[in-house]
Design a protein around this motif. Structure first.
Motif, PDB file in Angstrom:
ATOM      1  N   VAL A 167       5.076   4.692  13.898  1.00 32.49           N
ATOM      2  CA  VAL A 167       6.098   3.608  13.663  1.00 32.49           C
ATOM      3  C   VAL A 167       5.411   2.068  13.297  1.00 32.49           C
ATOM      4  CG1 VAL A 167       7.595   2.023  15.165  1.00 32.49           C
ATOM      5  CG2 VAL A 167       7.608   5.020  15.630  1.00 32.49           C
ATOM      6  N   SER A 168       3.838   2.650  13.677  1.00 29.51           N
ATOM      7  CA  SER A 168       2.803   1.615  13.428  1.00 29.51           C
ATOM      8  C   SER A 168       2.961   1.673  12.153  1.00 29.51           C
ATOM      9  CB  SER A 168       1.592   1.300  14.262  1.00 29.51           C
ATOM     10  OG  SER A 168       1.434   2.608  13.892  1.00 29.51           O
ATOM     11  N   GLN A 169       2.693   2.761  11.524  1.00 31.25           N
ATOM     12  CA  GLN A 169       2.728   2.510  10.126  1.00 31.25           C
ATOM     13  C   GLN A 169       3.919   2.612   8.893  1.00 31.25           C
ATOM     14  OE1 GLN A 169      -0.467   4.150   8.403  1.00 31.25           O
ATOM     15  NE2 GLN A 169      -1.349   2.749  10.216  1.00 31.25           N
ATOM     16  N   LEU A 170       5.257   2.394   9.804  1.00 33.63           N
ATOM     17  CA  LEU A 170       6.310   2.549   9.080  1.00 33.63           C
ATOM     18  C   LEU A 170       6.707   0.866   9.378  1.00 33.63           C
ATOM     19  CD1 LEU A 170       8.483   4.924  10.499  1.00 33.63           C
ATOM     20  CD2 LEU A 170       7.984   4.851   8.309  1.00 33.63           C
ATOM     21  N   TRP A 171       6.179   0.629  10.251  1.00 33.59           N
ATOM     22  CA  TRP A 171       6.292  -1.153  10.530  1.00 33.59           C
ATOM     23  C   TRP A 171       6.088  -2.053   9.410  1.00 33.59           C
ATOM     24  CZ3 TRP A 171       6.321  -3.441  15.814  1.00 33.59           C
ATOM     25  CH2 TRP A 171       7.542  -3.307  16.397  1.00 33.59           C
ATOM     26  N   LEU A 172       4.561  -2.005   9.007  1.00 33.20           N
ATOM     27  CA  LEU A 172       3.162  -2.140   8.005  1.00 33.20           C
ATOM     28  C   LEU A 172       4.183  -1.832   7.060  1.00 33.20           C
ATOM     29  CD1 LEU A 172       0.634  -1.175   9.682  1.00 33.20           C
ATOM     30  CD2 LEU A 172       1.148  -3.835   9.908  1.00 33.20           C
ATOM     31  N   ALA A 173       4.576  -0.572   6.311  1.00 33.20           N
ATOM     32  CA  ALA A 173       4.824  -0.540   5.381  1.00 33.20           C
ATOM     33  C   ALA A 173       6.593  -1.244   4.578  1.00 33.20           C
ATOM     34  CB  ALA A 173       5.672   1.517   5.160  1.00 33.20           C
ATOM     35  N   GLY A 174       6.607  -1.401   5.639  1.00 35.57           N
ATOM     36  CA  GLY A 174       8.535  -2.131   5.965  1.00 35.57           C
ATOM     37  C   GLY A 174       8.319  -4.007   5.341  1.00 35.57           C
ATOM     38  N   VAL A 175       6.844  -4.494   5.060  1.00 34.89           N
ATOM     39  CA  VAL A 175       6.814  -6.013   5.442  1.00 34.89           C
ATOM     40  C   VAL A 175       6.930  -5.816   3.675  1.00 34.89           C
ATOM     41  CG1 VAL A 175       5.091  -7.771   5.584  1.00 34.89           C
ATOM     42  CG2 VAL A 175       5.038  -5.926   7.501  1.00 34.89           C
ATOM     43  N   PHE A 176       5.787  -5.226   2.686  1.00 32.91           N
ATOM     44  CA  PHE A 176       5.980  -6.424   1.554  1.00 32.91           C
ATOM     45  C   PHE A 176       6.895  -6.289   0.820  1.00 32.91           C
ATOM     46  CE2 PHE A 176       0.480  -6.406   0.827  1.00 32.91           C
ATOM     47  CZ  PHE A 176       1.300  -7.902   2.047  1.00 32.91           C
ATOM     48  N   PRO A 177       8.303  -5.090   1.467  1.00 34.40           N
ATOM     49  CA  PRO A 177       9.509  -5.020   0.556  1.00 34.40           C
ATOM     50  C   PRO A 177      10.452  -5.948   0.697  1.00 34.40           C
ATOM     51  CG  PRO A 177       8.052  -2.382   1.195  1.00 34.40           C
ATOM     52  CD  PRO A 177       7.363  -3.541   1.268  1.00 34.40           C
ATOM     53  N   PHE A 231       6.126   1.921  -8.254  1.00 31.41           N
ATOM     54  CA  PHE A 231       5.001   1.897  -7.448  1.00 31.41           C
ATOM     55  C   PHE A 231       4.001   1.480  -6.069  1.00 31.41           C
ATOM     56  CE2 PHE A 231       5.822  -0.871 -10.968  1.00 31.41           C
ATOM     57  CZ  PHE A 231       4.354  -0.682 -11.632  1.00 31.41           C
ATOM     58  N   PRO A 232       4.496   2.415  -5.240  1.00 32.70           N
ATOM     59  CA  PRO A 232       4.353   2.962  -3.723  1.00 32.70           C
ATOM     60  C   PRO A 232       3.426   2.832  -2.942  1.00 32.70           C
ATOM     61  CG  PRO A 232       4.099   5.816  -5.869  1.00 32.70           C
ATOM     62  CD  PRO A 232       4.112   4.561  -6.127  1.00 32.70           C
ATOM     63  N   GLN A 233       1.843   1.588  -3.126  1.00 27.16           N
ATOM     64  CA  GLN A 233       1.338   0.789  -3.015  1.00 27.16           C
ATOM     65  C   GLN A 233       1.830  -0.145  -2.507  1.00 27.16           C
ATOM     66  OE1 GLN A 233      -1.472   1.717  -1.654  1.00 27.16           O
ATOM     67  NE2 GLN A 233      -0.870   4.489  -2.692  1.00 27.16           N
ATOM     68  N   ILE A 234       3.459  -0.432  -2.913  1.00 27.99           N
ATOM     69  CA  ILE A 234       4.005  -1.478  -2.423  1.00 27.99           C
ATOM     70  C   ILE A 234       4.550  -1.116  -0.447  1.00 27.99           C
ATOM     71  CG2 ILE A 234       5.922  -2.956  -2.170  1.00 27.99           C
ATOM     72  CD1 ILE A 234       6.556  -2.310  -5.671  1.00 27.99           C
ATOM     73  N   ALA A 235       4.602  -0.534  -0.765  1.00 24.23           N
ATOM     74  CA  ALA A 235       5.185  -0.148   1.034  1.00 24.23           C
ATOM     75  C   ALA A 235       3.735   0.315   1.267  1.00 24.23           C
ATOM     76  CB  ALA A 235       5.972   0.702   1.098  1.00 24.23           C
ATOM     77  N   LEU A 236       2.571   1.277   0.290  1.00 20.09           N
ATOM     78  CA  LEU A 236       1.625   1.985   1.500  1.00 20.09           C
ATOM     79  C   LEU A 236       0.624   1.132   1.559  1.00 20.09           C
ATOM     80  CD1 LEU A 236       2.171   5.477  -0.105  1.00 20.09           C
ATOM     81  CD2 LEU A 236       2.779   4.512   2.197  1.00 20.09           C
ATOM     82  N   TRP A 237       0.104   0.187   0.806  1.00 22.78           N
ATOM     83  CA  TRP A 237      -1.355  -0.563   0.699  1.00 22.78           C
ATOM     84  C   TRP A 237      -1.181  -1.070   2.223  1.00 22.78           C
ATOM     85  CZ3 TRP A 237      -2.956  -5.560   1.760  1.00 22.78           C
ATOM     86  CH2 TRP A 237      -4.310  -6.310   1.369  1.00 22.78           C
ATOM     87  N   LEU A 238      -0.888  -1.859   2.871  1.00 26.17           N
ATOM     88  CA  LEU A 238      -0.729  -2.234   3.943  1.00 26.17           C
ATOM     89  C   LEU A 238      -0.853  -1.891   5.469  1.00 26.17           C
ATOM     90  CD1 LEU A 238      -1.016  -5.537   5.093  1.00 26.17           C
ATOM     91  CD2 LEU A 238       1.322  -5.516   6.092  1.00 26.17           C
ATOM     92  N   PRO A 239      -0.320  -0.844   5.400  1.00 26.71           N
ATOM     93  CA  PRO A 239      -0.487   0.732   6.834  1.00 26.71           C
ATOM     94  C   PRO A 239      -1.833   1.165   6.084  1.00 26.71           C
ATOM     95  CG  PRO A 239       1.476   0.742   5.578  1.00 26.71           C
ATOM     96  CD  PRO A 239       0.991  -0.340   4.903  1.00 26.71           C
ATOM     97  N   SER A 240      -1.891   0.997   4.833  1.00 27.04           N
ATOM     98  CA  SER A 240      -3.921   1.689   4.453  1.00 27.04           C
ATOM     99  C   SER A 240      -5.064   1.271   5.276  1.00 27.04           C
ATOM    100  CB  SER A 240      -3.686   2.365   3.421  1.00 27.04           C
ATOM    101  OG  SER A 240      -3.920   1.024   2.208  1.00 27.04           O
ATOM    102  N   GLN A 241      -4.553  -0.055   4.986  1.00 21.52           N
ATOM    103  CA  GLN A 241      -5.172  -1.251   5.209  1.00 21.52           C
ATOM    104  C   GLN A 241      -5.813  -1.779   6.934  1.00 21.52           C
ATOM    105  OE1 GLN A 241      -7.446  -2.464   3.006  1.00 21.52           O
ATOM    106  NE2 GLN A 241      -6.757  -1.474   1.307  1.00 21.52           N
TER     107      GLN A 241
END
Length: 445
Positions: free
Chosen positions: A172-182, A430-440
């Motif tokens: 869930v933490s990764q999903l939350w972060l993935a939703g921030v930028f979108p 550009f999947p990294q819009i959602a995935l960059w923050l969870p990766s960091q």
């Protein structure tokens, strides 16, 4: 009878049960239970039973009642009303300023609540009458409230993303972060659209009265106090979580405690309010619990007979479909189902089918299920607000004054649907819009 035919019969039986108007969890759970007994005999009851214990042992489940409680308390405490007054004064000189302030209000409500329905209820009861009274175009502001409320299921803490994480077994933490930028991209699109449209046609959004515009600076600064409580709650809850001091469950407890303290500080917390808030929290939490339990039971039977692997083989092996074609087909199916079902019901129905396929697709990047969780939430919200049968359209009609017709509501939503579809296209390109923050950032929970 082949397992493929059994899977089709299970799916059609579930749709038939849903069409009779039965409760979603009852329809899905009944099909799962009957199928388990017919396929495995009396020992089949162990399958749904084991799923129940998996659910009860999953600690992020504890976040649901706490976040729901927090949202109800903040709503009843009148915090949203104070915020709207501050936005009204500070954005009064900007073209469409009050509508832009409403979008910002929805962003903050989303960060405190996590449910789109709550955002729409607050917007329709607080912002809509005020903007109508000040001469704003009724079609414009109806779309603003519906579009703004869609941010509630994307910006953390999103209850829908918590549910997706539970059923998909995704963090869930990764999903939350993935939703921030979108979520922030969508909010920015809405604000730019409102400003440009009102700049081109000033008659859509008159500025506020001279009395409000000429308010002394000291009084304007005092109005900013309305933002202190929600910002403090947000940073206490999300900030401690991001910095690694609290887990997901502990973060939700911090939010619920802070919301209660805020209601006490504003002298809004009474025994009657607490009792009503607790009753609503229990009702909504139990509904979600039964839905998830039914979904897990259905998924256990469905996957147990190899249905998910059969569908995966059909799409990828026999039909040799392009992975992106499969993703687009899934998204279109959500929009069709959204005409008749809410987002939770859609997730419950398609999770056993789609989630294994998404994991199996070769899209060229990692963390696909987290990325797809963001696509799912945005697409579901599009389905909610798409004519002719979008769920939120009729909810908006029930909340709006009589002068706003269903035709007005239908006309109002299309610009926001297009902007949400553009957001989906950007995330797919550009999947990294959602995935960059969870990766960091790596969080607990």
């Amino acid at each position: 009878m082949s397992y493929e035919l059994i899977a089709i019969l299970m799916f059609l039986s579930m749709l038939l049960m849903l069409s009779t108007g039965q409760r979603v969890f009852g329809a899905i759970g009944a099909v799962a239970s009957i199928a388990a007994l017919l396929l495995y005999g009396t020992g089949g009851v162990e399958l749904p039973f084991s799923q129940a214990f998996k659910l009860f042992n999953w600690f992020p489940m504890l976040t649901l009642p706490l976040f729901i409680y927090m949202g109800y308390v903040l709503s009843e405490a009148g915090i949203a009303e104070d915020l709207y007054r501050a936005f009204h004064v500070w954005f009064g000189r900007i073209s469409g300023g009050l509508a832009i302030g409403t979008v910002l209000l929805m962003v903050i409500i989303s960060a405190m609540n996590g449910l789109s329905v709550a955002g729409m209820a607050i917007g329709a009861t607080i912002a809509l009458p005020e903007m109508l009274r000040r001469g704003y175009d009724k079609v414009l502001i109806t779309g603003v409230i519906q579009g703004g409320s869609s941010l509630g299921i994307l910006i953390p803490p999103s209850v829908v993303l918590v549910l997706f994480g539970m059923i998909a077994r995704a963090p869930v933490s990764q999903l939350w972060l993935a939703g921030v930028f979108p979520g922030l991209i969508m909010a920015t699109m809405f604000i730019v659209y409102i400003w440009v449209r009102c700049k081109l046609n000033p008659g859509l959004a008159p500025t506020v009265s001279e009395e409000d515009l000429n308010m002394p600076l000291r009084e304007k600064l005092l109005l900013l106090r309305a933002g202190i409580i929600p910002i403090l709650i947000f940073f206490l809850m999300t900030g401690l979580f991001v910095m690694g001091y609290t887990s997901l469950v502990e973060s939700s407890a911090v939010g619920a405690t802070a919301a209660t303290a805020a209601a006490l500080y504003k002298h809004k917390m009474s025994w009657g309010m607490f009792h009503e808030t607790a009753r609503k929290t229990l009702a909504v939490s139990c509904m979600f619990l039964w839905l998830i339990l039914a979904a897990l039971a259905f998924g256990a039977i469905f996957d147990g007979i190899g249905a998910s692997r059969a569908i995966e083989n059909l799409f990828i092996g026999q039909w040799d479909l392009n992975p992106w074609t499969i993703i687009i087909m899934m998204q279109l199916s959500f929009i069709l189902m959204g005409m008749f079902l809410d987002d939770t019901a859609m997730l419950v129905i398609v999770a056993p089918l789609y989630i294994p396929i998404v994991k199996a697709l070769e899209l060229g990047f990692s963390n696909q299920i987290v990325w797809y969780g963001v696509l799912y939430t945005i697409t579901c919200q599009i389905a909610y607000i798409t004519p002719p049968f979008g769920y939120n359209l009729f909810l908006m009609r029930s909340l709006a004054p009589k002068e706003i017709t269903l035709i007005d509501i239908y006309k109002s939503i299309w610009p926001f649907v297009l902007m949400m579809a553009l957001t989906i296209a950007l995330i797919m390109a550009f999947p990294q819009i959602a995935l960059w923050l969870p990766s960091q950032i790596r969080l607990r929970g």
